[in-house]
Design a protein around this motif. Structure first.
Motif, PDB file in Angstrom:
ATOM      1  N   LEU A   4     -29.759 -22.155  38.431  1.00 28.85           N
ATOM      2  CA  LEU A   4     -28.834 -21.080  38.073  1.00 28.85           C
ATOM      3  C   LEU A   4     -27.712 -20.983  39.096  1.00 28.85           C
ATOM      4  O   LEU A   4     -27.967 -21.037  40.305  1.00 28.85           O
ATOM      5  N   GLU A   6     -24.391 -18.462  39.864  1.00 29.32           N
ATOM      6  CA  GLU A   6     -23.612 -17.278  39.539  1.00 29.32           C
ATOM      7  C   GLU A   6     -22.154 -17.458  39.956  1.00 29.32           C
ATOM      8  O   GLU A   6     -21.852 -18.164  40.914  1.00 29.32           O
ATOM      9  N   CYS A  22     -23.620 -16.530  34.718  1.00 32.84           N
ATOM     10  CA  CYS A  22     -24.790 -17.233  35.241  1.00 32.84           C
ATOM     11  C   CYS A  22     -24.932 -18.504  34.416  1.00 32.84           C
ATOM     12  O   CYS A  22     -25.376 -18.458  33.266  1.00 32.84           O
ATOM     13  N   VAL A  34     -33.709 -13.698  30.907  1.00 35.34           N
ATOM     14  CA  VAL A  34     -32.776 -13.740  32.034  1.00 35.34           C
ATOM     15  C   VAL A  34     -32.414 -12.324  32.454  1.00 35.34           C
ATOM     16  O   VAL A  34     -32.231 -11.454  31.601  1.00 35.34           O
ATOM     17  N   TRP A  36     -30.294  -9.839  35.663  1.00 34.60           N
ATOM     18  CA  TRP A  36     -29.470  -9.677  36.852  1.00 34.60           C
ATOM     19  C   TRP A  36     -30.152  -8.636  37.744  1.00 34.60           C
ATOM     20  O   TRP A  36     -30.533  -7.561  37.279  1.00 34.60           O
ATOM     21  N   ILE A  70     -24.914  -6.974  29.012  1.00 34.43           N
ATOM     22  CA  ILE A  70     -25.414  -8.330  29.237  1.00 34.43           C
ATOM     23  C   ILE A  70     -25.414  -9.082  27.918  1.00 34.43           C
ATOM     24  O   ILE A  70     -25.690  -8.498  26.862  1.00 34.43           O
ATOM     25  N   ARG A  72     -25.756 -13.426  26.201  1.00 34.07           N
ATOM     26  CA  ARG A  72     -25.987 -14.831  26.511  1.00 34.07           C
ATOM     27  C   ARG A  72     -25.387 -15.713  25.432  1.00 34.07           C
ATOM     28  O   ARG A  72     -25.382 -15.344  24.256  1.00 34.07           O
ATOM     29  N   THR A  78     -25.308 -20.053  29.239  1.00 27.54           N
ATOM     30  CA  THR A  78     -24.715 -19.094  30.179  1.00 27.54           C
ATOM     31  C   THR A  78     -25.071 -17.665  29.776  1.00 27.54           C
ATOM     32  O   THR A  78     -25.096 -17.338  28.587  1.00 27.54           O
ATOM     33  N   TYR A  94     -25.200  -9.848  43.695  1.00 24.05           N
ATOM     34  CA  TYR A  94     -25.822  -9.900  42.369  1.00 24.05           C
ATOM     35  C   TYR A  94     -26.461 -11.274  42.164  1.00 24.05           C
ATOM     36  O   TYR A  94     -25.806 -12.306  42.351  1.00 24.05           O
ATOM     37  N   CYS A  96     -28.810 -13.792  39.574  1.00 22.87           N
ATOM     38  CA  CYS A  96     -29.288 -14.121  38.247  1.00 22.87           C
ATOM     39  C   CYS A  96     -30.686 -14.725  38.387  1.00 22.87           C
ATOM     40  O   CYS A  96     -30.936 -15.485  39.323  1.00 22.87           O
ATOM     41  N   TRP A 117     -34.134 -18.530  40.504  1.00 25.34           N
ATOM     42  CA  TRP A 117     -33.108 -17.618  40.997  1.00 25.34           C
ATOM     43  C   TRP A 117     -31.863 -18.383  41.413  1.00 25.34           C
ATOM     44  O   TRP A 117     -31.941 -19.515  41.900  1.00 25.34           O
TER      45      TRP A 117
END
Length: 127
Positions: A4, A6, A22, A34, A36, A70, A72, A78, A94, A96, A117
């Motif tokens: 991942l 960010e 992300c 997923v 945050w 949020i 995706r 992403t 922050y 992800c 992560w």
């Protein structure tokens, strides 16, 4: 395993917007939930928002409900976090995270259930 990365953090004034991204690689991403999380020095990392692997159910911390969204994009691997009406208390790094587990609201907030992560992106909101 899922990798991942960010992006999208920065320095903004209170009331402004930012969109975090992300980007993921790894075949397991499309079957991963997923979320945050954010972290401030001296405080525990806290859940901000999450989305299930199908992308049809979002979850939010009370502190960001109505301001953050949020989503995706499965085709682009992403996940996005649209952050509006930013406040100084949103200042944090922050992260992800991705995880494969049975989805209920409580589980989505548990960082121990996320096995992958990113490195984090800094968001700073000035007053």
């Amino acid at each position: 395993q899922v990798q991942l990365v960010e992006s999208g953090g920065g320095l903004v004034q209170a009331g402004a917007s930012l969109r975090l991204s992300c980007a993921a690689s790894g075949r397991a991403f499309n079957s991963s939930n997923v979320a945050w999380f954010r972290e401030v020095p001296g405080k525990e990392r806290e859940f901000v928002a999450g989305i299930n692997w199908r992308g049809d159910t979002p979850y939010y911390a009370d502190a960001v409900k109505g301001r953050f969204a949020i989503s995706r994009d499965t085709a682009k691997n992403t996940v996005f976090l649209q952050m509006n009406i930013l406040k100084p208390e949103d200042t944090a790094v922050y992260f992800c995270a991705a995880g494969r587990f049975f989805v209920i609201a409580h589980f989505m907030t548990q960082q121990r259930l996320y096995g992958d992560w990113g490195q984090g992106t800094q968001v700073t909101v000035s007053s």
